[in-house]
Write an enzyme that holds these catalytic residues in place. Sequence first.
Site, PDB file in Angstrom:
ATOM      1  CG  ASN A  28      -1.935  -1.134   1.359  1.00 44.99           C
ATOM      2  OD1 ASN A  28      -2.417  -1.552   0.219  1.00 44.99           O
ATOM      3  ND2 ASN A  28      -1.785  -1.842   2.515  1.00 44.99           N
ATOM      4  CG  HIS A  69     -10.171  -2.616   7.683  1.00 44.51           C
ATOM      5  ND1 HIS A  69      -9.468  -2.648   8.920  1.00 44.51           N
ATOM      6  CD2 HIS A  69      -9.218  -3.126   6.750  1.00 44.51           C
ATOM      7  CE1 HIS A  69      -8.271  -3.101   8.715  1.00 44.51           C
ATOM      8  NE2 HIS A  69      -7.981  -3.353   7.310  1.00 44.51           N
ATOM      9  CD  GLU A 100     -12.942   0.454   4.427  1.00 48.11           C
ATOM     10  OE1 GLU A 100     -12.365   0.330   3.287  1.00 48.11           O
ATOM     11  OE2 GLU A 100     -13.168  -0.674   5.144  1.00 48.11           O
ATOM     12  CB  SER A 138      -9.166  -2.018   2.260  1.00 53.86           C
ATOM     13  OG  SER A 138      -9.897  -2.795   2.899  1.00 53.86           O
ATOM     14  CG  ASP A 143     -10.867   3.558   7.618  1.00 53.05           C
ATOM     15  OD1 ASP A 143      -9.897   3.816   7.097  1.00 53.05           O
ATOM     16  OD2 ASP A 143     -10.752   2.436   8.268  1.00 53.05           O
ATOM     17  CG  HIS A 176      -6.767   1.727   1.122  1.00 44.30           C
ATOM     18  ND1 HIS A 176      -5.672   1.154   0.667  1.00 44.30           N
ATOM     19  CD2 HIS A 176      -7.156   1.177   2.186  1.00 44.30           C
ATOM     20  CE1 HIS A 176      -5.308   0.116   1.471  1.00 44.30           C
ATOM     21  NE2 HIS A 176      -6.433  -0.212   2.267  1.00 44.30           N
ATOM     22  CE  LYS A 208      -3.406   0.230   4.749  1.00 41.58           C
ATOM     23  NZ  LYS A 208      -4.717   0.079   5.556  1.00 41.58           N
TER      24      LYS A 208
HETATM   25  C1  LIG Z   1      -5.131  -0.697   6.631  1.00 40.39           C
HETATM   26  C2  LIG Z   1      -6.448  -0.374   7.307  1.00 40.39           C
HETATM   27  C3  LIG Z   1      -6.515  -0.047   8.558  1.00 40.39           C
HETATM   28  C4  LIG Z   1      -5.630  -0.288   9.582  1.00 40.39           C
HETATM   29  O1  LIG Z   1      -4.497   0.533   9.517  1.00 40.39           O
HETATM   30  P1  LIG Z   1      -3.190   0.034  10.031  1.00 40.39           P
HETATM   31  O2  LIG Z   1      -2.137   1.329  10.289  1.00 40.39           O
HETATM   32  O3  LIG Z   1      -2.478  -0.964   8.804  1.00 40.39           O
HETATM   33  O4  LIG Z   1      -3.359  -0.560  11.273  1.00 40.39           O
HETATM   34  C5  LIG Z   1      -7.889   0.570   8.921  1.00 40.39           C
HETATM   35  N1  LIG Z   1      -8.793   0.731   8.023  1.00 40.39           N
HETATM   36  C6  LIG Z   1      -8.463   0.413   6.517  1.00 40.39           C
HETATM   37  C7  LIG Z   1      -9.775   0.708   5.785  1.00 40.39           C
HETATM   38  C8  LIG Z   1      -7.493  -0.126   6.106  1.00 40.39           C
HETATM   39  O5  LIG Z   1      -7.400  -0.509   4.900  1.00 40.39           O
END
Ligand SMILES: *Cc1c(COP(=O)(O)O)cnc(C)c1O
Length: 388
Positions: free
Chosen positions: A45, A131, A174, A178, A203, A206, A237
């Site tokens: 990522n 997620h 989101e 993801s 969230d 990404h 990411k």
């Molecule tokens: C990767 C991800 C997370 C977690 O983030 P990390 O820093 O890897 O713990 C949370 N939400 C989504 C949508 C993700 O893709």
Amino acid sequence: MLRDFDNELKTLDAQHLRRQPRIVQSPADTTITIDGRRFISMASNNYLGLANHPAIKRAAVEAIETWGVGAGASRLISGTMSPHAQLEDDLARFKQTEATLTFGTGYTTNVGLLPSLIDRNGLILADRSCHASLVQACRLSHATFRVFHHNDVEHLETLLNKRKHAGPTLVVTEGVFSMDGDLAPLPELLTCCQHYEATLLIDDAHGTGVMGEHGRGTVEHFGLNPGDLIQMGTLSKAIGTSGGYVAGTAALRDYLINTSKAFIYTTAPPPAMAAAASAAIRIIQQEPERRTRLWDNRAYLHAALNRMGFHVPDTQSPILPIIVRAPETALKTSEALFAAGVYVPAIRPPTVPKHGSRLRLTVSSEHTKAELETVVEGFRKARKTIEQ
Ligand SMILES: *Cc1c(COP(=O)(O)O)cnc(C)c1O
């Protein structure tokens, strides 16, 4: 005995669902070394190539020299150092919110955030494809928890209309999904939330660094006002480091500082990680050409794979999923690509739904055209496996 571990692992094996990490013997980059061999990585990522960027590494090394390695205590005791405060200011300016608060990882950000936003008197409506960290966080909050069909605003409205709750409602989604790589219809979701007096939480793990003219995320991409919703994201990411954050009002920040268990009862992240993230945010803003290259690469690969007859949805993000349904097919294809020097992981349940096993490619701004051509060639060779 708790469980028969051996037997349960054998069952996973038989279903092609057992997982094992591959050990990577090189930094996160467009090519990686596994078992002494080089592979083109479509599995990271690290969208903007910042995880191994010289200036960001230098910022981390210098911060280790100045601040040491560990923070020594939780944020509220003596663990908040200048680099943590600086990062939260930098992030707030970048995300154009009043304030931000950082956490150890994106996962703990969600787990630390939701229970402070809502409790058993509330209702959470979350997108079905959210997620695992969000799902876990929703459960931890003890609020009533329902899911709406993926990106289906009408279904969300139906659920909002059926609401019998007197308490608050939180809608969770989101920015960029993801595993599917598609975007949430944020303007429509926000209008719906405002109409039904619900709060929208996105969230943007990404989206941040990637979406929007300045890389501020999906809120910028859709031209929304950051003050109208709550955002969380990760530093792991596009930002290329490690950690997570909540971006919102100053009052939300202060409230989380006082209530969020995942903030209070854990040691502050290493100060050098905060310094590295600040350096990464500077580069994201100073080098928009990284995003230009990212979108060029994404368009190239998307077109090439579709021309070859793979159905790659037009996700509008650097995440390109090829859904092959059966976990066994995903594994076989991934192995065929591996033999061709291309690393594309097989994503299987429970990360994706039962018949949703897939190959998931993530494009980086730093992939060269030659590397992407090798990926396309790998798919040509692996295609027979998919067709079987
Ligand atoms: C990767 C991800 C997370 C977690 O983030 P990390 O820093 O890897 O713990 C949370 N939400 C989504 C949508 C993700 O893709």
